[in-house]
Design an enzyme around this catalytic site. Structure first.
Site, PDB file in Angstrom:
ATOM      1  N   GLU A  79       0.797  -1.158   0.011  1.00 50.79           N
ATOM      2  CA  GLU A  79       0.022  -0.014   0.043  1.00 50.79           C
ATOM      3  C   GLU A  79       0.722   1.267  -0.089  1.00 50.79           C
ATOM      4  OE1 GLU A  79      -4.538  -0.628   2.042  1.00 50.79           O
ATOM      5  OE2 GLU A  79      -2.591  -1.230   3.457  1.00 50.79           O
ATOM      6  N   HIS A  91     -11.076  -1.730   7.403  1.00 56.01           N
ATOM      7  CA  HIS A  91      -9.432  -1.903   6.966  1.00 56.01           C
ATOM      8  C   HIS A  91      -8.616  -1.209   8.075  1.00 56.01           C
ATOM      9  CE1 HIS A  91      -6.468  -1.023   3.593  1.00 56.01           C
ATOM     10  NE2 HIS A  91      -6.006  -1.466   4.847  1.00 56.01           N
ATOM     11  N   HIS A 148      -4.145  -0.498  11.418  1.00 57.21           N
ATOM     12  CA  HIS A 148      -5.308  -1.135  11.541  1.00 57.21           C
ATOM     13  C   HIS A 148      -6.017  -1.309  13.000  1.00 57.21           C
ATOM     14  CE1 HIS A 148      -4.341  -3.888   7.560  1.00 57.21           C
ATOM     15  NE2 HIS A 148      -4.098  -2.195   7.411  1.00 57.21           N
ATOM     16  N   HIS A 195      -0.480   4.534   8.132  1.00 54.30           N
ATOM     17  CA  HIS A 195      -1.332   3.516   7.966  1.00 54.30           C
ATOM     18  C   HIS A 195      -1.355   2.308   8.831  1.00 54.30           C
ATOM     19  CE1 HIS A 195      -4.228   1.002   6.143  1.00 54.30           C
ATOM     20  NE2 HIS A 195      -3.462   0.329   5.935  1.00 54.30           N
TER      21      HIS A 195
END
Length: 238
Positions: free
Chosen positions: A83, A170, A104, A102
């Site tokens: 990603e 996500h 989760h 990023h």
């Protein structure tokens, strides 16, 4: 690996903070830092990958905006995140952004799936978080792996100029003018998500902070909001 040793340490520390705080407990998630107009440091995956909690500066590699090694040997034995476009598209879109996170966070995913938006339900408990939520935390409604520029552009469009966006089913993407700011914003969103889940689970109703109370909350400044807060996060790592 001779360039940017302090910056590599910073990105490495940020990954460990995310893991320690439960936002990236396994081996999924990454942090990036822009170092100039065309290059960034990003947490990559090596052949002995163990997870974010064990990130070291060696895992932080220098790449260009297309994911190619930006110096000799940078990707020997390492692979960039699938990603990476999630990072680079945010950086391409806003030159003021220096860092992208990023992660989760389970509570963020659960709250969004339960229909609970990130709202300014607290006040002095988390002043930066309350102000962030008051400005809005949008949602990218696709539960996909953001692995190409097309999907990343969709995510940035959903972000709509805000520093944090939730990714349905996500996780989240957080940005900032520094690694510290991007990580601390992610932590605030996670705190608000956990608080919302706790209130609803207890049978309560989510109520936004009144505008007059929100207006009364002071800006304690970067020395406190980032400096003290970041030293605390590092101290928690032991």
């Amino acid at each position: 690996m001779t360039e940017f040793p302090q910056e590599r340490q910073l990105v490495s520390d940020a990954c460990r903070v995310l893991a320690a705080r439960g936002l990236a407990e396994g081996f999924l998630g990454h942090v990036s830092l822009r170092v100039d107009d065309s290059r960034l440091l990003v947490r990559c995956r090596g052949q002995q990958e163990r997870g974010l909690a064990w990130t070291s500066p060696e895992d932080i590699r220098l790449v260009d905006l297309d994911g190619a090694a930006a110096a000799a040997g940078e990707l020997d034995g390492w692979s960039v995140p699938n990603e990476l476009p999630l990072h680079t598209e945010v950086l391409r879109t806003d030159p003021e952004v220096k860092a992208v996170v990023h992660a989760h966070p389970p509570s963020v995913v659960a709250a969004d799936l339960a229909g609970l938006a990130i709202r300014p339900i607290v006040g002095a408990y988390d002043i930066p978080g309350a102000k962030l939520a008051a400005g809005g935390v949008p949602v990218y409604p696709r539960g996909v792996l953001v692995r190409n520029r097309t999907l990343a552009q969709e995510m940035v469009a959903a972000m709509a100029g805000r520093p944090v966006v939730l990714l349905r089913g996500h996780g989240l993407t957080s940005s900032g003018g520094s690694v510290q700011e991007a990580v601390l914003r992610a932590l605030s969103v996670d705190t608000l998500a956990r608080m919302a889940l706790a209130v609803v689970s207890a049978g309560g109703r989510l109520v936004d902070l009144p505008p007059e109370d929100l207006a009364e909350l002071p800006d304690l400044g970067p020395a406190f909001n980032e400096g003290v807060a970041w030293r605390h996060e590092l101290a928690r790592l032991g």
